[in-house]
Design a protein around this motif. Structure first.
Motif, short mmCIF file in Angstrom:
data_model
loop_
_atom_site.label_atom_id
_atom_site.label_comp_id
_atom_site.label_asym_id
_atom_site.label_seq_id
_atom_site.Cartn_x
_atom_site.Cartn_y
_atom_site.Cartn_z
N UNK A 140 0.81 -1.21 0.00
CA UNK A 140 0.00 0.00 0.00
C UNK A 140 0.85 1.27 0.00
N UNK A 141 1.91 1.28 0.80
CA UNK A 141 2.69 2.51 0.93
C UNK A 141 3.97 2.52 0.10
N UNK A 142 4.30 1.43 -0.57
CA UNK A 142 5.40 1.42 -1.53
C UNK A 142 6.81 1.39 -0.95
N UNK A 143 6.97 0.95 0.28
CA UNK A 143 8.31 0.81 0.84
C UNK A 143 9.01 -0.39 0.21
N UNK A 144 10.33 -0.35 0.12
CA UNK A 144 11.09 -1.51 -0.36
C UNK A 144 11.32 -2.46 0.82
N UNK A 145 11.71 -3.69 0.52
CA UNK A 145 11.99 -4.64 1.60
C UNK A 145 13.15 -4.16 2.47
N UNK A 146 14.10 -3.48 1.86
CA UNK A 146 15.24 -2.95 2.62
C UNK A 146 14.76 -1.87 3.60
N UNK A 147 13.88 -0.98 3.14
CA UNK A 147 13.35 0.06 4.03
C UNK A 147 12.52 -0.56 5.15
#
Length: 187
Positions: A140-147
């Motif tokens: 939903x919010x578009x964060x990467x797995x690293x973030x």
């Protein structure tokens, strides 16, 4: 309710710690902020706690807001971070295990588009807190797995695994809901 052209004036009043301006800002953005908080919590009560803590941060850190950027985006970021802070605090108290299996699944996207928004949010809220957070942050919010890994203090692999499990759980819930609705319709 103030319109967007009155927002700079409202923010200026909040910077001067004017209670009326704070109240108006809270009322104007309550619905939006609450919808963000609901995605990251188990209940309306938890969401309200996050919302109130988030608005406290808004009022105490308003001088950090860059007026060249949209206020809603800044507010959203604060609400998400507040929800994540609350989650991390509860994880420390509950000692939840955030590790899981490894494979991902993606065909659930078709089912999402067919469901009403409210039904989907309701199903997402039924996920475990770890799965729900990773799902919301990634999908939903578009964060990467690293973030996500950095924010939740987990490994990238755990983030990917939690997302895969969240999707599997959602797929199962959607299938059960579909089967239940079909059974009711054919009676």
């Amino acid at each position: 309710m103030p319109n967007s052209s009155a927002l700079p004036e409202l923010l200026a009043g909040c910077l001067r710690n004017q209670r009326r301006s704070q109240e108006l800002l809270y009322r104007q953005f309550y619905g939006y902020a609450m919808s963000v908080c609901m995605r990251y919590t188990n209940s309306r009560e938890e969401a309200l706690d996050v919302l109130n803590d988030g608005f406290l941060k808004v009022f105490t850190r308003l001088e950090q807001y860059d007026t060249a950027q949209p206020f809603k985006g800044w507010l959203r970021r604060i609400m998400i971070n507040t929800a994540l802070d609350q989650y991390r605090a509860s994880v420390r108290h509950q000692h939840e295990d955030l590790s899981a299996a490894t494979h991902a699944s993606t065909e659930i996207a078709d089912a999402y588009s067919q469901m009403a928004h409210e039904e989907l949010i309701e199903l997402i809220q039924q996920l475990s807190p770890a799965y729900r957070l990773v799902f919301n942050l990634y999908v939903i919010d578009g964060y990467s797995h690293e973030e996500i890994a950095t924010r939740l203090l987990i490994s990238v692999g755990s983030s990917k695994s939690n997302l895969a499990r969240a999707r599997e759980n959602l797929r199962a819930m959607i299938q059960k809901k579909t089967n239940d609705e079909y059974a009711r319709a054919t009676r």
